[in-house]
Scaffold this motif. Structure first.
Motif, PDB file in Angstrom:
ATOM      1  N   ARG A  54      51.754  54.730 -16.732  1.00 29.20           N
ATOM      2  CA  ARG A  54      50.854  54.907 -15.588  1.00 29.20           C
ATOM      3  C   ARG A  54      51.381  55.939 -14.598  1.00 29.20           C
ATOM      4  O   ARG A  54      50.602  56.699 -14.013  1.00 29.20           O
ATOM      5  CB  ARG A  54      50.628  53.558 -14.902  1.00 29.20           C
ATOM      6  CG  ARG A  54      49.793  52.603 -15.743  1.00 29.20           C
ATOM      7  CD  ARG A  54      49.665  51.242 -15.088  1.00 29.20           C
ATOM      8  NE  ARG A  54      48.812  50.364 -15.895  1.00 29.20           N
ATOM      9  CZ  ARG A  54      48.608  49.069 -15.622  1.00 29.20           C
ATOM     10  NH1 ARG A  54      49.182  48.529 -14.560  1.00 29.20           N
ATOM     11  NH2 ARG A  54      47.832  48.352 -16.396  1.00 29.20           N
ATOM     12  N   MET A  80      49.667  59.361 -13.326  1.00 29.57           N
ATOM     13  CA  MET A  80      49.531  59.769 -11.928  1.00 29.57           C
ATOM     14  C   MET A  80      49.935  61.229 -11.743  1.00 29.57           C
ATOM     15  O   MET A  80      49.232  62.016 -11.086  1.00 29.57           O
ATOM     16  CB  MET A  80      50.418  58.895 -11.032  1.00 29.57           C
ATOM     17  CG  MET A  80      49.973  57.458 -10.866  1.00 29.57           C
ATOM     18  SD  MET A  80      51.286  56.465 -10.093  1.00 29.57           S
ATOM     19  CE  MET A  80      51.475  57.287  -8.507  1.00 29.57           C
ATOM     20  N   LEU A 108      52.637  65.324  -6.836  1.00 34.32           N
ATOM     21  CA  LEU A 108      52.672  63.901  -6.500  1.00 34.32           C
ATOM     22  C   LEU A 108      53.784  63.584  -5.508  1.00 34.32           C
ATOM     23  O   LEU A 108      53.586  62.802  -4.575  1.00 34.32           O
ATOM     24  CB  LEU A 108      52.846  63.073  -7.774  1.00 34.32           C
ATOM     25  CG  LEU A 108      52.752  61.558  -7.617  1.00 34.32           C
ATOM     26  CD1 LEU A 108      51.331  61.130  -7.236  1.00 34.32           C
ATOM     27  CD2 LEU A 108      53.183  60.845  -8.899  1.00 34.32           C
ATOM     28  N   GLN A 151      49.349  58.510  -3.047  1.00 35.58           N
ATOM     29  CA  GLN A 151      49.969  58.181  -4.337  1.00 35.58           C
ATOM     30  C   GLN A 151      49.361  56.897  -4.910  1.00 35.58           C
ATOM     31  O   GLN A 151      49.114  56.795  -6.116  1.00 35.58           O
ATOM     32  CB  GLN A 151      51.480  58.026  -4.178  1.00 35.58           C
ATOM     33  CG  GLN A 151      52.212  59.332  -3.890  1.00 35.58           C
ATOM     34  CD  GLN A 151      53.711  59.134  -3.822  1.00 35.58           C
ATOM     35  OE1 GLN A 151      54.201  58.048  -3.513  1.00 35.58           O
ATOM     36  NE2 GLN A 151      54.461  60.193  -4.089  1.00 35.58           N
ATOM     37  N   TYR A 209      46.186  57.549  -6.682  1.00 42.48           N
ATOM     38  CA  TYR A 209      46.389  58.054  -8.046  1.00 42.48           C
ATOM     39  C   TYR A 209      46.785  56.922  -8.995  1.00 42.48           C
ATOM     40  O   TYR A 209      46.412  56.922 -10.164  1.00 42.48           O
ATOM     41  CB  TYR A 209      47.442  59.158  -8.056  1.00 42.48           C
ATOM     42  CG  TYR A 209      46.881  60.507  -7.681  1.00 42.48           C
ATOM     43  CD1 TYR A 209      45.987  61.166  -8.534  1.00 42.48           C
ATOM     44  CD2 TYR A 209      47.236  61.132  -6.493  1.00 42.48           C
ATOM     45  CE1 TYR A 209      45.461  62.400  -8.194  1.00 42.48           C
ATOM     46  CE2 TYR A 209      46.719  62.369  -6.143  1.00 42.48           C
ATOM     47  CZ  TYR A 209      45.826  62.996  -6.994  1.00 42.48           C
ATOM     48  OH  TYR A 209      45.303  64.220  -6.667  1.00 42.48           O
ATOM     49  N   TRP A 210      47.557  55.959  -8.486  1.00 47.40           N
ATOM     50  CA  TRP A 210      47.912  54.794  -9.305  1.00 47.40           C
ATOM     51  C   TRP A 210      46.657  54.033  -9.734  1.00 47.40           C
ATOM     52  O   TRP A 210      46.517  53.644 -10.897  1.00 47.40           O
ATOM     53  CB  TRP A 210      48.865  53.888  -8.521  1.00 47.40           C
ATOM     54  CG  TRP A 210      49.239  52.606  -9.226  1.00 47.40           C
ATOM     55  CD1 TRP A 210      48.645  51.379  -9.082  1.00 47.40           C
ATOM     56  CD2 TRP A 210      50.272  52.433 -10.194  1.00 47.40           C
ATOM     57  NE1 TRP A 210      49.250  50.453  -9.886  1.00 47.40           N
ATOM     58  CE2 TRP A 210      50.252  51.067 -10.582  1.00 47.40           C
ATOM     59  CE3 TRP A 210      51.212  53.288 -10.763  1.00 47.40           C
ATOM     60  CZ2 TRP A 210      51.153  50.542 -11.524  1.00 47.40           C
ATOM     61  CZ3 TRP A 210      52.099  52.758 -11.702  1.00 47.40           C
ATOM     62  CH2 TRP A 210      52.058  51.416 -12.073  1.00 47.40           C
ATOM     63  N   ALA A 215      44.895  55.992 -12.356  1.00 42.99           N
ATOM     64  CA  ALA A 215      45.596  55.898 -13.635  1.00 42.99           C
ATOM     65  C   ALA A 215      45.287  54.577 -14.317  1.00 42.99           C
ATOM     66  O   ALA A 215      45.036  54.514 -15.533  1.00 42.99           O
ATOM     67  CB  ALA A 215      47.100  56.062 -13.432  1.00 42.99           C
TER      68      ALA A 215
END
Length: 273
Positions: free
Chosen positions: A234, A238, A249, A257, A260-261, A264
């Protein structure tokens, strides 16, 4: 290219040549049991990793690397006049015959649980015959094991005496209790000054977590490897997503962030549908 005619004798000869003071490998000649031991542990983990990935080609290579570790230790022992590779093989053959009386003797073939009980009884008898006076239920659990594995073995041995929680619910309750105790230590503020107490309480928390895994019949190492693989997969996703958006990132604030997690995870969930 793999040599189909290679044998264990070939590997023994290679190792002997590497350790030959006259023209051997300088690095191999510098090693001893203590310096090689970390490599032995590492190779065992790489075998487990190949199995976890289902990569049989890699497993073949990793088993060879692990076998080399056995040969390396046996060569060093032979140089000291202690034992050689043939003695190692003889020891394990004798042990397998001795500990499987239901296969190689007249003992009855019961279920797997009965066989395991017999195995441990034979081990205890062997220790007694060797003069080991430690008759504790916890005797013989190696201190060199990874601590999560040693925790599970300690708990399993204790459980055989009846010292165990009756099911997962009280273990979960104990886990919550340990989390509260860790939280209380953090609340004291100075992590550096309170390091010893935090180490103690976090240790208790991890010990109970290992116990919960045991009650679930989940291997702690396998579970942690799965969690590590999932996190790595994951996190790399990201990084890929951020790169596709033209950003780095590492330079983003935590909330960006985290977004993005979430992306993902969503991407992974869509792929599994």
């Amino acid at each position: 290219m793999t040599n189909p005619k290679a044998s264990i004798d070939d590997l023994l000869a290679i190792m002997s040549r590497l350790r030959d003071p006259q023209g051997g490998c300088p690095w191999d000649l510098e090693q001893d049991f203590s310096t090689i031991a970390p490599y032995t542990i590492e190779e065992a983990y790489e075998v487990a990793d190949a199995i976890d990935r289902g990569d049989l080609d890699d497993l073949q290579d990793e088993l060879g690397d692990l076998l080399l570790q056995v040969v390396f230790h046996a060569q060093m022992a032979r140089e000291q006049g202690a034992f050689g590779f043939d003695d190692v093989v003889a020891s394990i053959c004798d042990k397998m015959l001795r500990r499987h009386p239901h296969v190689f003797g007249d003992a009855s073939r019961d279920d797997a649980a009965a066989v395991e009980r017999s195995w441990h009884a034979i081990k205890q008898a062997e220790r007694a015959a060797a003069g080991d006076v430690d008759d504790s239920a916890l005797a013989g659990i190696a201190r060199g094991l990874p601590e999560w594995q040693r925790a599970t073995k300690l708990q399993s041995r204790a459980a055989k005496t009846g010292f165990d929680w009756p099911g997962p619910e009280p273990v979960i309750a104990k886990l919550h209790e340990e989390i509260d105790e860790v939280r209380a230590e953090f609340a004291k503020g100075d992590v550096a000054a309170n390091h010893a107490r935090l180490q103690d309480e976090i240790g208790d928390l991890l010990f109970v977590a290992a116990n919960l895994a045991r009650h679930a019949r989940v291997d702690v190492g396998a579970a942690l490897r799965h969690a590590n693989h999932k996190f790595e997969r994951r996190f790399r996703a990201m990084e890929r997503l951020a790169h596709a958006d033209g950003v780095r990132l590492a330079g983003l604030p935590l909330d960006a962030q985290e977004a993005y997690w979430v992306r993902a995870k969503g991407e992974e969930a869509d792929a599994q549908k």
